[in-house]
Design an enzyme around this catalytic site. Structure first.
Site, PDB file in Angstrom:
ATOM      1  N   LYS A   7     -11.296  -2.546   8.642  1.00 33.31           N
ATOM      2  CA  LYS A   7     -10.452  -3.378   9.485  1.00 33.31           C
ATOM      3  C   LYS A   7     -10.763  -3.163  10.975  1.00 33.31           C
ATOM      4  O   LYS A   7     -11.000  -4.109  11.705  1.00 33.31           O
ATOM      5  CB  LYS A   7      -8.976  -3.106   9.183  1.00 33.31           C
ATOM      6  CG  LYS A   7      -8.624  -3.392   7.724  1.00 33.31           C
ATOM      7  CD  LYS A   7      -7.191  -3.084   7.404  1.00 33.31           C
ATOM      8  CE  LYS A   7      -6.905  -3.170   5.910  1.00 33.31           C
ATOM      9  NZ  LYS A   7      -7.125  -4.514   5.349  1.00 33.31           N
TER      10      LYS A   7
ATOM     11  N   TRP B 167       0.829  -1.205   0.000  1.00 31.53           N
ATOM     12  CA  TRP B 167       0.000   0.000   0.000  1.00 31.53           C
ATOM     13  C   TRP B 167       0.860   1.250   0.000  1.00 31.53           C
ATOM     14  O   TRP B 167       0.487   2.266  -0.597  1.00 31.53           O
ATOM     15  CB  TRP B 167      -0.958  -0.027   1.196  1.00 31.53           C
ATOM     16  CG  TRP B 167      -1.709  -1.319   1.267  1.00 31.53           C
ATOM     17  CD1 TRP B 167      -1.661  -2.256   2.260  1.00 31.53           C
ATOM     18  CD2 TRP B 167      -2.597  -1.854   0.268  1.00 31.53           C
ATOM     19  NE1 TRP B 167      -2.467  -3.315   1.947  1.00 31.53           N
ATOM     20  CE2 TRP B 167      -3.045  -3.104   0.743  1.00 31.53           C
ATOM     21  CE3 TRP B 167      -3.047  -1.397  -0.969  1.00 31.53           C
ATOM     22  CZ2 TRP B 167      -3.920  -3.909   0.024  1.00 31.53           C
ATOM     23  CZ3 TRP B 167      -3.929  -2.191  -1.699  1.00 31.53           C
ATOM     24  CH2 TRP B 167      -4.349  -3.426  -1.195  1.00 31.53           C
TER      25      TRP B 167
ATOM     26  N   ASP C 107      -1.264   6.750   6.649  1.00 32.48           N
ATOM     27  CA  ASP C 107      -2.241   5.743   6.230  1.00 32.48           C
ATOM     28  C   ASP C 107      -2.364   4.784   7.412  1.00 32.48           C
ATOM     29  O   ASP C 107      -1.505   3.941   7.635  1.00 32.48           O
ATOM     30  CB  ASP C 107      -1.738   5.028   4.985  1.00 32.48           C
ATOM     31  CG  ASP C 107      -2.569   3.800   4.618  1.00 32.48           C
ATOM     32  OD1 ASP C 107      -3.513   3.461   5.357  1.00 32.48           O
ATOM     33  OD2 ASP C 107      -2.259   3.163   3.590  1.00 32.48           O
TER      34      ASP C 107
END
Length: 367
Positions: free
Chosen positions: A202, A107, A178
């Site tokens: 999540k 990511w 992030d």
């Protein structure tokens, strides 16, 4: 171990992931009838008073959970964090300017790639030569001369690495995180950041909704004109509603924030998460002649435990037998292989206990 035959199993999925059972039970009721209105949350107009109360409460609870200062805007956006990979530089990085990026996994790599559409992305650390097994020591970091911001992925879901604390930031720059896979899993000092973003699926709620927390002054002078749905400034001004927002996602995130507070807040979340991770890492370390952790010990994640036997056939057997015994979602990402046990806030300690015992039993039986 005997086969499990129940309607709920231990869900080790990396995301969408396990949600708190009290939240799911409450959602069952509110899908049918929200707050006595006779209309379910999925059916309410986003312009009506009922959803207005839901949105207001979700933001207030989010601020309370994270102790977010008043000079930070909190808003919810459609989509996941992959969109934020380009929205961050689009809103914050002027043409000809540079931002520093820690390249610590899949990511993080995506964020670097997207930033280059808007400015210069300087990689201040690249973990790929070691297949992202560890996070950098200070002497491995090389900042650019004058970065606008420094971007890091606080927890690398695929690789199973997690920053123990924020990286240092050069003078004049601000941190961007992030935080998709460890948001609100432990205390966070938002005053150390310019912007924090996280997809909900999540630790916060369902897929399709993202949380953005940004310091107000960073929204005042956007570096470029943007389409309506890409503008942080407009989304903040419109209170998460430049158009019809993801109403159910916002509702469920509000219920999760409330659950975190009712369970003792972020300090308690960290205590529980650390205890669960220690159970599983303890079993892996005790069977280190059979299992190998992907992440170096000093970089291990509390959220995602990545490991393998070194034999793809044995790994596949482990995943299959674990599934038979009520432990689902343990197959590792294809770029790492092996197994991945994701244990977010709502994941119960009993599941970590069961996995730890299964690790020991499997190693004894197959070693």
């Amino acid at each position: 171990m005997t086969s499990v035959a129940i309607d709920r199993v231990f869900n080790f999925s990396a995301g969408p992931a396990v949600l708190p059972e009290p939240v799911l039970r409450r959602a069952q009721e509110d899908i049918w009838n929200l707050a006595g209105t006779g209309i379910g949350i999925l059916e309410h107009s986003h312009r009506g008073k009922a959803f207005g109360a839901v949105l207001e409460e979700a933001e207030a609870l989010c601020r309370k959970v994270g102790n977010i200062p008043d000079n930070y805007k909190v808003f919810f956006m459609q989509g996941g964090a992959t969109s934020q990979c380009y929205l961050v530089p689009a809103n914050l990085l002027g043409q000809g300017k540079t931002a520093d990026y820690f390249r610590t996994g899949k990511w993080a790599k995506d964020s670097v790639k997207e930033a280059r559409f808007y400015g210069t992305a300087h990689v201040c650390y690249d973990g790929e030569p070691d297949n992202f097994r560890h996070l950098p020591t200070p002497d491995e970091i090389s900042h650019s001369d004058n970065p606008v911001y420094v971007h890091f992925t606080s927890n690398n879901t695929i690789m199973g690495t997690q920053w123990a604390e924020e990286p240092a930031c050069p003078d004049g720059a601000f941190l961007v995180s992030d935080a998709c896979s460890d948001i609100f899993s432990r205390p966070i000092d938002f005053t150390r950041y310019g912007l924090v973003y996280a997809g909900a699926q999540k630790n916060l709620g369902p897929s399709g909704t993202s949380l953005v927390v940004v310091r107000e002054d960073l929204l005042e002078n956007p570096p470029r004109e943007l389409p309506m749905m890409q503008s942080y400034k407009l989304c903040a001004e419109k209170g998460s509603m430049p158009n019809t927002p993801p109403t159910f996602g916002i509702y469920l995130m509000g219920r999760v924030f409330d659950w975190i507070l009712s369970e003792g807040g972020l300090e308690e979340m960290e205590r529980r998460n650390r205890a669960k991770a220690e159970l599983v890492y303890g079993a892996l370390d005790a069977t280190s002649e059979f299992f190998e952790c992907h992440a170096r010990e000093d970089s291990r994640s509390l959220m995602n435990v990545t490991f393998k036997t070194g034999d793809p056939e044995l790994d596949a057997r482990f995943v299959a037998e674990a599934d038979t015994n009520g432990m689902n979602g343990l197959k590792g990402h294809r770029s790492v292989g092996g197994m991945r046990a994701s244990m977010y806030n709502a994941f119960p300690r009993e599941g970590a206990d069961q996995l730890a015992q299964f690790i020991r039993d499997f190693a004894q039986k197959n070693g």
